[in-house]
Design an enzyme around this catalytic site. Structure first.
Site, PDB file in Angstrom:
ATOM      1  CB  SER A  35      -0.883   0.007   1.246  1.00 42.78           C
ATOM      2  OG  SER A  35      -0.089   0.332   2.374  1.00 42.78           O
ATOM      3  CE  LYS A  36      -1.315   6.922  -2.907  1.00 47.56           C
ATOM      4  NZ  LYS A  36      -0.883   6.152  -4.052  1.00 47.56           N
ATOM      5  NE  ARG A  37       0.547   0.434   5.949  1.00 50.60           N
ATOM      6  CZ  ARG A  37       1.282  -0.654   6.084  1.00 50.60           C
ATOM      7  NH1 ARG A  37       2.420  -0.613   6.742  1.00 50.60           N
ATOM      8  NH2 ARG A  37       0.881  -1.809   5.575  1.00 50.60           N
ATOM      9  N   GLY A  69       5.588   3.291   0.234  1.00 46.59           N
ATOM     10  CA  GLY A  69       6.260   4.198  -0.712  1.00 46.59           C
ATOM     11  C   GLY A  69       5.504   4.196  -2.025  1.00 46.59           C
TER      12      GLY A  69
END
Ligand code: GLU
Length: 510
Positions: A262-264, A266
């Protein structure tokens, strides 16, 4: 993977933002599978979610697919968006009449019914079901069932109703998944489900079946998260009497912490990787290996090699880990293998976006790239490497303050300029550079750091950084002279301050 008859596969993104790397993998696998089997690759835009889908997102995703080189045989034209191919429209928002006609077929066959219950009523029923320990899909059917004619009259009078698929018989469904093998969906997994909402919008499972059937899709390779949808889709195929495609649900992609990517973690969109200077052939090589392996055990593959090897076997259901370091290695390997002119064409936009202008000469580019490419992992790395070679970026920075305060500095610069002016060729070789430094040493009577540091400042504007013996041969003599002149004009040693025009402290520009 068997592929009797002509293979027809599709990538069916929902346009809600840039293309995710997981979506890129789905698109790539379908593309490779089609190419390997001489089949057809179709792009279908699943834009029925009006709140989340935008035309801008669709254009962004199309742009990302074009960047990756995943050209489709049927689907919206990448520029005009008009349909190309005999099975259009290829945007679900333009196929509503087809879904409505199909919903009517099921209604007529008694395999679907209008449900006039309001959201509040359904909510209440779900709560009651939950209290009774039942899952909400075990909603009771409306009782009594409203006959179709009456339902149509009520609709004509302005009432609203959803259309629900009616599960006639509770039984297990068994899927022979191409990647996972046999998957059994237990009979109580789903209850009567909505196919058309009361606002007239059809739901994903329904559109998907209608489209895959009408577009004559033979194989559906898609994300694991759709596995649980497949049971509803199997029921619909059966209800319509349509031939079911073969399904393969790919492995989930995890971040390095083994949590769902996920966006977490990067960057997760292709666009971000493009902006960061990754090559499309490297990104697709890397994502190809997230759940598939080459029969030859190759880690670096060209598009052609992938097409030759990707027959649909060797797809692994186990979670794949997105390893940024491996991506960097794959990228560096592809990048360094590019011929210089090609590499230059890819690097140029990154340099241009930083205002870096350089010598316009193929031989020069060849020399510069052969020096720098082994230090580049991404195209964006060229910016820091080439910046010192750009005259427009030359400036004497704050870091040079101490060097500027030395009384030897102006003498060194004067001798350096004189020696350069006397040099016969347009460029200095590494040996010439050594010889010129010796000349300056004698002429200015300065040695050690008081000699080398001022020369460094006259070449790159600061006393530390890139290797001068590599950079100097890449700077035209005229440019070296211009730089030392800039440095001399901006020189603000206290002793000479009175004699020079006042300058802003800090950065001095040509
Ligand atoms: N629109 C769906 C998605 O983006 C496609 C699912 C499918 O391939 O059936 O996930």
């Amino acid at each position: 993977m068997s592929s009797q008859g002509k293979v027809r596969v599709r990538f069916a993104p929902s346009p809600t933002g840039y293309l995710h790397v997981g979506g890129a993998r789905t698109a790539l696998y379908n593309y490779l599978f089609a190419k390997h089997h001489g089949g057809t690759f179709i792009l279908r835009i699943e834009d029925t979610d009006l709140e989340r889908s935008t035309e801008e997102s669709m254009r962004m995703q199309i742009g990302d697919l074009v960047w990756l080189g995943l050209n489709w045989d049927e689907g919206p034209d990448p520029v005009t968006l008009t349909d190309r191919g005999p099975h259009g429209p290829y945007r679900q928002s333009q196929r509503k009449h087809i879904y409505l006609e199909h919903a009517n077929r099921l209604l007529e066959k008694g395999l679907a019914y209008y449900d006039f219950r309001t959201d509040e009523e359904l909510e209440k029923l779900k709560e009651d079901a939950a209290k009774a320990g039942k899952a909400h899909h075990h909603l009771e059917r409306p009782s009594p069932m409203i006959p179709l004619e009456e339902a149509r009259r009520r609709l004509a009078n302005g009432e609203k109703a959803a259309i629900r698929f009616m599960i006639k018989e509770k039984r297990d469904f068994v899927l022979n998944d191409l990647i996972r093998g046999e998957v059994t969906f237990p009979s109580d997994m789903v209850g009567d489900f909505v196919i058309l909402r009361s606002n007239g919008m059809p739901v994903y499972n329904f559109c998907c079946v209608v489209d895959d059937a009408l577009m004559e899709i033979t194989h559906v390779l898609r994300a694991e998260e759709h596995l649980s949808n497949t049971v509803r889709q199997m029921m619909l195929y059966e209800a319509f009497g349509y031939q079911q495609p073969l399904f393969g649900h790919m492995s989930i992609i995890l971040g390095s912490d083994r949590q769902k990517l996920s966006k977490r973690h990067g960057a997760t969109s292709c666009h971000e990787y493009m902006m960061r200077g990754y090559l499309p052939e490297a990104l697709s090589n890397f994502v190809a290996l997230l759940g598939w392996s080459s029969p030859q055990g190759q880690e670096i593959l060209s598009r052609q090699e992938m097409m030759e090897q990707f027959d649909g076997e060797r797809l692994n259901p186990a979670p794949a880990v997105f390893d940024e370091q491996k991506l960097a290695w794959v990228n560096a390997t592809h990048l360094r293998a590019l011929p210089s002119e090609e590499l230059w064409a890819r690097v140029a936009p990154h340099l241009a976006s930083h205002g870096i202008t350089l010598v316009d000469d193929p031989d020069w580019r060849e020399r510069a790239l052969s020096l720098f490419k082994s230090r580049m992992t991404t195209l964006a790395d060229a910016v820091a490497l080439f910046q010192p070679l750009s005259d427009s970026a030359y400036a004497v920075g704050e870091e040079a303050k101490e060097v500027l305060s030395w009384p030897e500095t102006p003498k060194v610069w004067e001798a350096w300029e004189t020696a350069l002016a006397a040099h016969g060729a347009d460029y200095l070789t590494e040996a010439d550079f050594g010889a010129l430094q010796d000349q300056v040493k004698v002429a200015a009577g300065v040695k050690g750091k008081h000699l080398f540091m001022p020369i460094r400042v006259a070449v790159i504007g600061k006393p530390s950084g890139a290797e001068l013996k590599e950079l100097v041969p890449l700077l035209p003599k005229s440019s070296l002279i211009k730089r030392v002149q800039t440095a001399r004009r901006g020189y603000s040693h206290p002793l000479s301050e009175a004699a020079l025009p006042k300058k802003e402290p800090g950065v001095l520009r040509d």
